[in-house]
Scaffold this active site. Sequence first.
Site, short mmCIF file in Angstrom:
data_model
loop_
_atom_site.label_atom_id
_atom_site.label_comp_id
_atom_site.label_asym_id
_atom_site.label_seq_id
_atom_site.Cartn_x
_atom_site.Cartn_y
_atom_site.Cartn_z
N GLY A 160 0.82 -1.79 6.43
CA GLY A 160 -0.46 -1.06 6.84
C GLY A 160 -0.95 -0.20 5.88
N ASP A 211 -4.51 12.64 15.76
CA ASP A 211 -5.49 13.73 16.39
C ASP A 211 -6.14 13.08 17.71
OD1 ASP A 211 -6.62 11.55 15.23
OD2 ASP A 211 -8.63 12.31 14.30
N TYR A 235 -4.76 4.58 23.62
CA TYR A 235 -4.14 4.82 22.48
C TYR A 235 -3.45 6.23 22.22
CZ TYR A 235 -3.57 5.79 17.21
OH TYR A 235 -3.28 6.23 15.99
N1 LIG Z 1 -5.87 4.98 11.02
C1 LIG Z 1 -6.08 6.18 11.48
O1 LIG Z 1 -7.08 6.51 11.41
C2 LIG Z 1 -4.84 7.14 12.17
C3 LIG Z 1 -5.33 8.17 12.63
C4 LIG Z 1 -4.33 9.05 13.04
C5 LIG Z 1 -2.92 8.81 12.99
N2 LIG Z 1 -2.61 7.40 12.54
C6 LIG Z 1 -1.16 6.92 12.43
O2 LIG Z 1 -0.71 6.95 11.32
C7 LIG Z 1 0.23 5.88 11.15
C8 LIG Z 1 -0.19 4.85 10.42
O3 LIG Z 1 -1.44 4.01 10.39
P1 LIG Z 1 -2.24 3.26 9.33
O4 LIG Z 1 -3.84 3.53 9.57
O5 LIG Z 1 -1.78 3.29 8.42
O6 LIG Z 1 -2.16 1.88 10.28
P2 LIG Z 1 -2.63 0.30 10.04
O7 LIG Z 1 -3.03 0.20 8.90
O8 LIG Z 1 -3.09 -0.07 11.35
O9 LIG Z 1 -1.02 -0.14 10.04
C9 LIG Z 1 -0.19 -0.31 11.18
C10 LIG Z 1 1.00 -1.14 10.72
O10 LIG Z 1 1.73 -1.38 11.94
C11 LIG Z 1 1.91 -2.92 12.01
N3 LIG Z 1 2.23 -3.19 13.48
C12 LIG Z 1 1.42 -3.21 14.41
N4 LIG Z 1 2.15 -3.61 15.51
C13 LIG Z 1 3.27 -3.84 15.10
C14 LIG Z 1 4.78 -4.29 15.72
N5 LIG Z 1 4.53 -4.78 16.85
N6 LIG Z 1 5.90 -4.42 14.88
C15 LIG Z 1 5.61 -4.09 13.78
N7 LIG Z 1 4.75 -3.57 12.97
C16 LIG Z 1 3.59 -3.62 13.76
C17 LIG Z 1 0.87 -3.61 11.48
O11 LIG Z 1 1.16 -4.71 11.10
P3 LIG Z 1 -0.03 -6.12 11.22
O12 LIG Z 1 -0.52 -5.87 9.62
O13 LIG Z 1 0.98 -7.22 11.17
O14 LIG Z 1 -0.60 -5.82 12.33
C18 LIG Z 1 0.43 -2.64 10.08
O15 LIG Z 1 1.07 -3.00 9.19
C19 LIG Z 1 0.26 5.48 12.71
O16 LIG Z 1 1.53 5.99 13.38
C20 LIG Z 1 -1.11 5.88 13.28
O17 LIG Z 1 -0.86 5.87 14.62
C21 LIG Z 1 -3.64 6.63 11.86
#
Ligand SMILES: NC(=O)c1ccc[n+]([C@@H]2O[C@H](COP(=O)([O-])OP(=O)(O)OC[C@H]3O[C@@H](n4cnc5c(N)ncnc54)[C@H](OP(=O)(O)O)[C@@H]3O)[C@@H](O)[C@H]2O)c1
Length: 288
Positions: free
Chosen positions: A10, A101, A124
């Site tokens: 991710g 957020d 979400y």
């Molecule tokens: N993106 C944002 O704007 C944002 C904002 C606020 C908070 N966050 C939080 O920050 C954290 C990291 O977010 P990110 O932006 O780095 O997310 P991301 O780029 O979407 O990465 C999420 C990762 O989780 C993996 N994943 C999804 N479903 C899964 C499952 N069932 N089992 C194992 N792995 C799984 C995905 O794997 P695949 O590649 O195989 O799908 C991906 O590698 C999360 O907790 C998210 O809620 C993100």
Amino acid sequence: MKILLTGKNGQIGWELAQVLAPVGELVALQRGALDLAVPDQIVRTVRSVHPDLIVNAAAYTDVDRAEAEPGVAMQVNATAPGILAEEARRLGAPLIHYSTDYVFDGAKPTPYVEEDPPNPINAYGRSKLEGERAIRASGCRHLILRTGWVYGLRGRNFLLTILRLARELPELKVVDDQIGAPTWCRDVATATAQLAFQTVAGKAEGLYHLAAAGATSWCGFARAILRERAGETPVRSITTAQYPTPAERPANSVLSSELILARWGIGLPKWEMSLACCLREMSSAASS
Ligand SMILES: NC(=O)c1ccc[n+]([C@@H]2O[C@H](COP(=O)([O-])OP(=O)(O)OC[C@H]3O[C@@H](n4cnc5c(N)ncnc54)[C@H](OP(=O)(O)O)[C@@H]3O)[C@@H](O)[C@H]2O)c1
């Protein structure tokens, strides 16, 4: 120190894999090796790795799709962190986890602080809030970092979408009445690595907001991206009502990160500075 990292492909997970590797023995897993939708796999993996620290960067992050799949989102974002937390407690190892957020409804006119009551307005956000609650309920030592508007050079994010659309379209129309702080995934990962030792030592625990300094709208973010890239595609500001999406988003997503700065001296740069660094890195990667 042995660290179990989930979601290594991710945005935040990939950066964590780079910065945590020198901190200890890192076991970094992607979905193929550990599927958080399968509870037995979580238990088996944690027990066989036997980590001193678990960092959970995996999550169901497709905000719009979560409206159609609230059960899967809940499984990955709430049930799974609860199981990780339970296993962490059994081992006496702390858990570092990320939240969002989007646990807030966005009605507050000023930046959200940790004590503000959450009130998610989409599936979400509800699933992420339940994840926070499950971790707290487990009684494990934990650090929950709420961040927002995360972007980087990999994966699916607003920055890469805008750069692609600017190549494809004569004009972009971007929502101007939702505000937040665009946060580079590198900054979140670096701050996490800084906190990892304190977390293992039982010092850094609890819930903190961790987002870039400053704020802008999606439209302001898009204009800044294209300005940095000397792009000429015009960006027209539109309202949320003019861009309907399956999931409702909070109008105000700005998180105050003052508490983590005061307690741990951790402060992320202004969003414009990190955006410039990220885009410089993109340019140098393209030219090398
Ligand atoms: N993106 C944002 O704007 C944002 C904002 C606020 C908070 N966050 C939080 O920050 C954290 C990291 O977010 P990110 O932006 O780095 O997310 P991301 O780029 O979407 O990465 C999420 C990762 O989780 C993996 N994943 C999804 N479903 C899964 C499952 N069932 N089992 C194992 N792995 C799984 C995905 O794997 P695949 O590649 O195989 O799908 C991906 O590698 C999360 O907790 C998210 O809620 C993100």
